[in-house]
Design an enzyme around this catalytic site. Sequence first.
Site, PDB file in Angstrom:
ATOM      1  N   SER A   1       0.883  -1.208   0.010  1.00  3.59           N
ATOM      2  CA  SER A   1      -0.177  -0.189   0.215  1.00  3.59           C
ATOM      3  C   SER A   1       0.721   1.122  -0.221  1.00  3.59           C
ATOM      4  CB  SER A   1      -1.107   0.037   1.230  1.00  3.59           C
ATOM      5  OG  SER A   1      -0.020  -0.107   2.873  1.00  3.59           O
TER       6      SER A   1
ATOM      7  N   ASP B   1      -0.400   7.490   9.927  1.00  2.00           N
ATOM      8  CA  ASP B   1      -1.418   6.513  10.634  1.00  2.00           C
ATOM      9  C   ASP B   1      -0.765   5.589  11.405  1.00  2.00           C
ATOM     10  OD1 ASP B   1      -0.730   5.647   8.666  1.00  2.00           O
ATOM     11  OD2 ASP B   1      -1.911   4.200   7.831  1.00  2.00           O
TER      12      ASP B   1
ATOM     13  N   HIS C   1       1.741   4.325   7.180  1.00  2.00           N
ATOM     14  CA  HIS C   1       1.666   5.383   5.775  1.00  2.00           C
ATOM     15  C   HIS C   1       2.282   6.890   6.358  1.00  2.00           C
ATOM     16  CE1 HIS C   1      -1.464   1.801   5.472  1.00  2.00           C
ATOM     17  NE2 HIS C   1      -0.727   2.203   4.551  1.00  2.00           N
TER      18      HIS C   1
END
Length: 239
Positions: free
Chosen positions: A11, A188, A191
Amino acid sequence: MRPKIYLFGDSITEESFGDGGWGASLAHQFSRTVDVVLRGYSGYNTRWAQKVLERVFPGSQDGGGEAPLAVTVFFGANDACLPDRCSGFQHVPVDEYKQNLRSIVSFLKKQWPTTHIILITPPPIDEDGRLQFPYIENPLNQPERTNEAAGAFAEACVAVARESGLPVIDLWTKMQQFPDWQKAHLRDGLHLTPRGNRLVFEEVVAKLRDEGLSLESLPVDLPLIADIDPNDPLKAFQK
């Protein structure tokens, strides 16, 4: 056709074409020289990644296709999930992680012997941030990742790079050299913030330069406006 740079990862790579993302910054940096191609898969670990290589990269069935200039391989954040926490299904033991990285590198080298491969370690983990921003139900109320575990996977990534003779960006170590990295670089706990994205972008550009890939060394796609004679514009396109 312009040469390509592939970004392969989880991600943190998939999100890299967002506003201020490190992939988008690379695409802007090389906007007249290279196509930056995104191959990011949120949630993936190296176990899954090495199973889908032939589907991710074109030409694997017919001799390799056109070799890209470079491929970044940026996995480990999901492998480092703790096996007894809420994201345990993503966990991969560190020894298997190393072997999976070797398999990915071997595939790319076999495909494209001239392509530069750059490994990137997982980033550090802000455990408080992970508790504040869980992605799935967390009944234990414990972070599914720890910075210590991420560090072990970062160390393993560096080891694979060294034994393979590849450049590596030790993001886990580099990021923690900055004060307040937990909130300044991570939005977070995992990320990247804009500042975190900028750090990755700068590190990738520096590694590419070390490999001989820079704006100065790469040919520009078609004539620049400065090279077009206003009195005879079409002459520039006859070269």
